[in-house]
Motif scaffolding. Structure first.
Motif, PDB file in Angstrom:
ATOM      1  N   GLY A  33      16.066 -39.875  13.471  1.00 53.41           N
ATOM      2  CA  GLY A  33      16.845 -38.645  13.535  1.00 53.41           C
ATOM      3  C   GLY A  33      16.127 -37.493  14.212  1.00 53.41           C
ATOM      4  N   ALA A  34      14.799 -37.630  14.423  1.00 58.14           N
ATOM      5  CA  ALA A  34      14.027 -36.553  15.069  1.00 58.14           C
ATOM      6  C   ALA A  34      14.120 -36.703  16.588  1.00 58.14           C
ATOM      7  CB  ALA A  34      12.582 -36.597  14.603  1.00 58.14           C
ATOM      8  N   THR A  35      15.341 -36.614  17.109  1.00 62.10           N
ATOM      9  CA  THR A  35      15.562 -36.802  18.542  1.00 62.10           C
ATOM     10  C   THR A  35      14.883 -35.698  19.345  1.00 62.10           C
ATOM     11  OG1 THR A  35      17.661 -35.606  18.355  1.00 62.10           O
ATOM     12  CG2 THR A  35      17.757 -38.006  18.212  1.00 62.10           C
ATOM     13  N   LYS A  36      14.497 -36.061  20.577  1.00 64.38           N
ATOM     14  CA  LYS A  36      13.818 -35.143  21.505  1.00 64.38           C
ATOM     15  C   LYS A  36      12.446 -34.693  21.004  1.00 64.38           C
ATOM     16  CE  LYS A  36      17.570 -35.105  24.058  1.00 64.38           C
ATOM     17  NZ  LYS A  36      17.634 -35.890  25.323  1.00 64.38           N
ATOM     18  N   ALA A  37      11.926 -35.333  19.977  1.00 66.43           N
ATOM     19  CA  ALA A  37      10.586 -34.972  19.495  1.00 66.43           C
ATOM     20  C   ALA A  37       9.540 -35.393  20.525  1.00 66.43           C
ATOM     21  CB  ALA A  37      10.312 -35.637  18.154  1.00 66.43           C
ATOM     22  N   ASP A  38       8.416 -34.672  20.520  1.00 66.92           N
ATOM     23  CA  ASP A  38       7.323 -34.962  21.450  1.00 66.92           C
ATOM     24  C   ASP A  38       6.011 -34.920  20.675  1.00 66.92           C
ATOM     25  OD1 ASP A  38       5.623 -35.309  23.567  1.00 66.92           O
ATOM     26  OD2 ASP A  38       5.946 -33.323  24.445  1.00 66.92           O
ATOM     27  N   GLY A  39       5.313 -36.048  20.610  1.00 65.33           N
ATOM     28  CA  GLY A  39       4.038 -36.102  19.897  1.00 65.33           C
ATOM     29  C   GLY A  39       2.933 -36.629  20.788  1.00 65.33           C
ATOM     30  N   GLN A  40       1.880 -35.827  20.966  1.00 67.81           N
ATOM     31  CA  GLN A  40       0.763 -36.193  21.830  1.00 67.81           C
ATOM     32  C   GLN A  40      -0.541 -36.049  21.060  1.00 67.81           C
ATOM     33  OE1 GLN A  40       1.433 -37.354  24.901  1.00 67.81           O
ATOM     34  NE2 GLN A  40       3.627 -36.878  24.695  1.00 67.81           N
ATOM     35  N   GLN A  41      -1.486 -36.952  21.316  1.00 62.64           N
ATOM     36  CA  GLN A  41      -2.774 -36.867  20.636  1.00 62.64           C
ATOM     37  C   GLN A  41      -3.886 -37.446  21.496  1.00 62.64           C
ATOM     38  OE1 GLN A  41      -3.667 -40.104  17.704  1.00 62.64           O
ATOM     39  NE2 GLN A  41      -1.429 -40.138  17.413  1.00 62.64           N
ATOM     40  N   THR A  42      -5.088 -36.876  21.305  1.00 63.40           N
ATOM     41  CA  THR A  42      -6.283 -37.333  22.016  1.00 63.40           C
ATOM     42  C   THR A  42      -7.459 -37.287  21.058  1.00 63.40           C
ATOM     43  OG1 THR A  42      -5.472 -36.421  24.108  1.00 63.40           O
ATOM     44  CG2 THR A  42      -7.796 -37.000  23.999  1.00 63.40           C
ATOM     45  N   GLU A  43      -8.206 -38.395  20.947  1.00 60.48           N
ATOM     46  CA  GLU A  43      -9.429 -38.446  20.154  1.00 60.48           C
ATOM     47  C   GLU A  43     -10.559 -38.969  21.031  1.00 60.48           C
ATOM     48  OE1 GLU A  43      -5.902 -38.525  18.015  1.00 60.48           O
ATOM     49  OE2 GLU A  43      -6.647 -40.454  18.749  1.00 60.48           O
ATOM     50  N   ARG A  44     -11.658 -38.234  21.059  1.00 65.81           N
ATOM     51  CA  ARG A  44     -12.802 -38.667  21.867  1.00 65.81           C
ATOM     52  C   ARG A  44     -14.083 -38.467  21.057  1.00 65.81           C
ATOM     53  NH1 ARG A  44     -10.638 -39.874  26.578  1.00 65.81           N
ATOM     54  NH2 ARG A  44      -8.988 -38.594  27.511  1.00 65.81           N
ATOM     55  N   VAL A  45     -14.948 -39.487  21.101  1.00 64.96           N
ATOM     56  CA  VAL A  45     -16.220 -39.449  20.385  1.00 64.96           C
ATOM     57  C   VAL A  45     -17.346 -39.706  21.380  1.00 64.96           C
ATOM     58  CG1 VAL A  45     -17.586 -40.390  18.488  1.00 64.96           C
ATOM     59  CG2 VAL A  45     -15.084 -40.366  18.320  1.00 64.96           C
ATOM     60  N   LEU A  46     -18.362 -38.845  21.340  1.00 62.16           N
ATOM     61  CA  LEU A  46     -19.529 -38.972  22.208  1.00 62.16           C
ATOM     62  C   LEU A  46     -20.743 -39.275  21.330  1.00 62.16           C
ATOM     63  CD1 LEU A  46     -20.613 -38.659  25.140  1.00 62.16           C
ATOM     64  CD2 LEU A  46     -21.101 -36.268  24.576  1.00 62.16           C
ATOM     65  N   MET A  47     -21.450 -40.360  21.617  1.00 60.78           N
ATOM     66  CA  MET A  47     -22.615 -40.759  20.824  1.00 60.78           C
ATOM     67  C   MET A  47     -23.887 -40.481  21.613  1.00 60.78           C
ATOM     68  SD  MET A  47     -21.138 -44.319  19.218  1.00 60.78           S
ATOM     69  CE  MET A  47     -20.726 -44.959  20.835  1.00 60.78           C
ATOM     70  N   LEU A  48     -24.851 -39.827  20.943  1.00 62.63           N
ATOM     71  CA  LEU A  48     -26.065 -39.389  21.633  1.00 62.63           C
ATOM     72  C   LEU A  48     -27.267 -40.282  21.368  1.00 62.63           C
ATOM     73  CD1 LEU A  48     -25.865 -35.518  21.127  1.00 62.63           C
ATOM     74  CD2 LEU A  48     -24.835 -36.939  22.892  1.00 62.63           C
ATOM     75  N   SER A  49     -27.134 -41.288  20.503  1.00 65.70           N
ATOM     76  CA  SER A  49     -28.255 -42.169  20.233  1.00 65.70           C
ATOM     77  C   SER A  49     -27.736 -43.585  19.985  1.00 65.70           C
ATOM     78  CB  SER A  49     -29.042 -41.693  19.007  1.00 65.70           C
ATOM     79  OG  SER A  49     -28.339 -41.978  17.817  1.00 65.70           O
ATOM     80  N   PRO A  50     -28.584 -44.596  20.156  1.00 61.22           N
ATOM     81  CA  PRO A  50     -28.142 -45.982  19.960  1.00 61.22           C
ATOM     82  C   PRO A  50     -27.679 -46.277  18.534  1.00 61.22           C
ATOM     83  CG  PRO A  50     -30.216 -45.908  21.177  1.00 61.22           C
ATOM     84  CD  PRO A  50     -29.967 -44.526  20.680  1.00 61.22           C
ATOM     85  N   LYS A  51     -28.179 -45.511  17.557  1.00 58.01           N
ATOM     86  CA  LYS A  51     -27.822 -45.781  16.162  1.00 58.01           C
ATOM     87  C   LYS A  51     -26.596 -44.996  15.701  1.00 58.01           C
ATOM     88  CE  LYS A  51     -32.465 -47.104  14.641  1.00 58.01           C
ATOM     89  NZ  LYS A  51     -33.537 -46.849  13.658  1.00 58.01           N
ATOM     90  N   ALA A  52     -26.140 -44.043  16.511  1.00 62.12           N
ATOM     91  CA  ALA A  52     -24.927 -43.304  16.160  1.00 62.12           C
ATOM     92  C   ALA A  52     -23.708 -44.209  16.321  1.00 62.12           C
ATOM     93  CB  ALA A  52     -24.788 -42.076  17.046  1.00 62.12           C
ATOM     94  N   ARG A  53     -22.690 -43.976  15.510  1.00 61.38           N
ATOM     95  CA  ARG A  53     -21.487 -44.791  15.552  1.00 61.38           C
ATOM     96  C   ARG A  53     -20.240 -43.906  15.587  1.00 61.38           C
ATOM     97  NH1 ARG A  53     -24.627 -47.834  16.861  1.00 61.38           N
ATOM     98  NH2 ARG A  53     -25.265 -49.864  15.973  1.00 61.38           N
ATOM     99  N   GLY A  54     -19.270 -44.331  16.368  1.00 57.26           N
ATOM    100  CA  GLY A  54     -18.010 -43.603  16.448  1.00 57.26           C
ATOM    101  C   GLY A  54     -16.848 -44.562  16.560  1.00 57.26           C
ATOM    102  N   ASP A  55     -15.734 -44.196  15.965  1.00 60.17           N
ATOM    103  CA  ASP A  55     -14.544 -45.032  15.991  1.00 60.17           C
ATOM    104  C   ASP A  55     -13.333 -44.118  16.081  1.00 60.17           C
ATOM    105  OD1 ASP A  55     -12.660 -46.981  15.779  1.00 60.17           O
ATOM    106  OD2 ASP A  55     -13.450 -47.884  13.946  1.00 60.17           O
ATOM    107  N   ALA A  56     -12.554 -44.251  17.161  1.00 56.04           N
ATOM    108  CA  ALA A  56     -11.360 -43.432  17.352  1.00 56.04           C
ATOM    109  C   ALA A  56     -10.126 -44.311  17.185  1.00 56.04           C
ATOM    110  CB  ALA A  56     -11.366 -42.787  18.727  1.00 56.04           C
ATOM    111  N   ASN A  57      -9.208 -43.883  16.318  1.00 52.21           N
ATOM    112  CA  ASN A  57      -8.033 -44.693  15.991  1.00 52.21           C
ATOM    113  C   ASN A  57      -6.751 -43.893  16.199  1.00 52.21           C
ATOM    114  OD1 ASN A  57      -9.661 -46.942  14.803  1.00 52.21           O
ATOM    115  ND2 ASN A  57     -10.182 -45.362  13.310  1.00 52.21           N
ATOM    116  N   PRO A  58      -6.151 -43.967  17.389  1.00 53.34           N
ATOM    117  CA  PRO A  58      -4.861 -43.294  17.608  1.00 53.34           C
ATOM    118  C   PRO A  58      -3.712 -44.177  17.129  1.00 53.34           C
ATOM    119  CG  PRO A  58      -5.627 -44.270  19.656  1.00 53.34           C
ATOM    120  CD  PRO A  58      -6.679 -44.579  18.611  1.00 53.34           C
ATOM    121  N   ILE A  59      -2.783 -43.600  16.378  1.00 54.35           N
ATOM    122  CA  ILE A  59      -1.682 -44.365  15.809  1.00 54.35           C
ATOM    123  C   ILE A  59      -0.371 -43.635  16.073  1.00 54.35           C
ATOM    124  CG2 ILE A  59      -0.686 -45.304  13.676  1.00 54.35           C
ATOM    125  CD1 ILE A  59      -3.549 -45.346  12.534  1.00 54.35           C
ATOM    126  N   LEU A  60       0.592 -44.348  16.648  1.00 52.55           N
ATOM    127  CA  LEU A  60       1.946 -43.819  16.849  1.00 52.55           C
ATOM    128  C   LEU A  60       2.921 -44.648  16.028  1.00 52.55           C
ATOM    129  CD1 LEU A  60       2.012 -43.329  20.741  1.00 52.55           C
ATOM    130  CD2 LEU A  60       1.485 -41.616  18.996  1.00 52.55           C
TER     131      LEU A  60
END
Length: 434
Positions: free
Chosen positions: A336-363
């Protein structure tokens, strides 16, 4: 599997505390009902992390806070945050209670209310009661229930119909006593065609023992209202910070979230916009810098019910050393939410080999006539970019800094408050050890 929630207070003590503070009977009953729920419900589910393994039981106990005679009594690092804030309004909470509250007379004359929530439930119950615990209900999970039982201090901001407040109103939430419960609740109600900017800072000194912050924000924007909500969290490594933010938007209402997650300890936040009305809009900008062995879990959500509603979510996270980040973006467009517009961006930058990042975009789309999109990336600093900058005579450390600031710039540069931009810049430099 059900996880047993450790309750920091029993019903008798909670009732006695509420009555000693002369809270209205409806609030005492609400607290007691929530406490009972907290012992029955499960903890919130975090994507790819188990919050029950975190230190989420260090609530301490309620301690009465002494009022400030003047702002000159503030610690130096807190005083810097409130410079220039006396023009509009200022609320300061220290540990379990509010120690300072002010509002410009001209705003009060227009019907604006800006005070601590504990005062508001007594003096403005007709405005508080219909909204308290309605965006985040007590029965959602154990931490929501526990917050509804033990919240203290907090903020109540009310803007009447057609009132536009040009100056930001600010709050500072300070925890510097590890034995005191620290659980502020922020409630914002913006009536039709009103406009407000609210800024808060969560800060701490180095703490002598672990502290759990279980905080909730509820925003209600009526038809045509515009709310800008900016929040910076910079709690010490001893603090575990769990924050739930909710905004409910009526027709043509808008919310702009600006969140800087700069804590040194484990952090989870869930920021959700409920686009209930037609033409409602949500814009969420979140930046985070993780260091040490931090575990970070950020979720940003937009739930579309209204026709022609629009949401945008931008998250940028930088992880260094052994920090771990789970970044979730969820766009849900209901039938029922006609003409809706949903946008998203997730970005992770890791500065060391032991750092961990996980980006999960869900529509999650239940309507055909809509527009939706997402982008996500996880990676390390581009070696070619560093080489290029170093070939121009720039040192490696400066080259890395330039790349990091360029990575965060799409969020930071869009922050409309100059003071907040400068503050976040300084916090990013501190977290990166520069």
């Amino acid at each position: 599997m059900t996880t047993q929630t450790i309750l920091p207070v029993n019903a008798e003590a909670l009732k006695a505390l509420s009555e000693s503070k002369q809270e209205p009977a409806w609030l005492t009953d609400s607290r007691l009902a929530a406490l009972e729920l907290a012992g029955q419900l499960e903890l919130p589910k975090l994507e790819k992390q188990r919050i029950e393994r975190w230190n989420i039981h260090s609530y301490g106990e309620y301690k009465e806070s002494n009022k400030l005679a003047s702002l000159d009594e503030l610690p130096e690092h807190v005083a810097k945050l409130v410079e220039g804030s006396r023009e509009g309004g200022l609320v300061i909470q220290r540990n379990s209670g509010t120690v300072y509250a002010s509002l410009a007379p001209e705003l009060a004359a227009q019907g604006v209310i800006f005070t601590d929530l504990e005062t508001a439930v007594k003096e403005h119950a007709d405005l508080v009661k219909p909204y308290l615990h309605q965006a985040l209900k007590s029965d959602e999970h154990a931490m929501a229930a526990l917050h509804a039982a033990v919240w203290n201090g907090g903020v109540f901001l009310y803007v009447p119909k057609n009132v536009e407040v040009d100056v930001p109103l600010q709050a500072v939430m300070l925890t510097d006593d590890a034995e005191a419960t620290f659980a502020p609740h922020v409630l914002v109600v913006a009536e039709a065609n009103s406009q407000i900017t609210y800024v808060d800072n969560y800060v701490s000194d180095s703490l002598a023992a672990p502290v759990t912050h279980n905080g909730v924000v509820e925003v209600f924007a009526k038809n045509g209202a515009k709310v800008r909500y900016a929040s910076v969290h910079q709690l010490a490594g001893e603090a575990t910070d769990v924050t739930f933010r909710r905004a409910v938007l009526d027709n043509d209402a808008s919310i702009e979230w600006i969140v800087g997650e700069m804590n040194d300890g484990d952090t989870a936040s869930d920021t959700m916009s409920i686009l209930k009305g037609n033409g409602s809009t949500s814009d969420a900008k979140i930046i985070a810098v993780g260091s040490g062995s931090q575990k970070i879990n950020y979720t940003t959500q937009a739930k579309h019910f209204g026709k022609s509603s629009a949401s945008q979510m931008i998250t940028r996270a930088v992880m260094r050393e052994e920090a771990q980040a789970i970044i979730n973006g969820i766009t849900k467009i209901e039938k029922g939410a006609t003409k809706a517009d949903g946008q998203q961006t997730e970005r992770v930058l890791m500065l060391s080999p032991k750092a961990r990042g996980d980006a999960n975009p869900i529509l999650l789309i239940d309507e055909d006539d809509v527009t939706a999109g997402h982008a996500a990336s996880v990676g390390q600093v581009n070696r070619e970019q560093i080489y290029y900058l170093m070939s121009r005579g720039i040192s490696r450390s400066v080259a890395e800094s330039l790349i990091i600031y360029g990575f965060l710039a799409p969020v930071v540069s869009e922050i409309p408050l100059e003071g907040l931009r400068d503050q976040l810049q300084g916090l990013v430099e501190r977290k990166l050890g520069q």
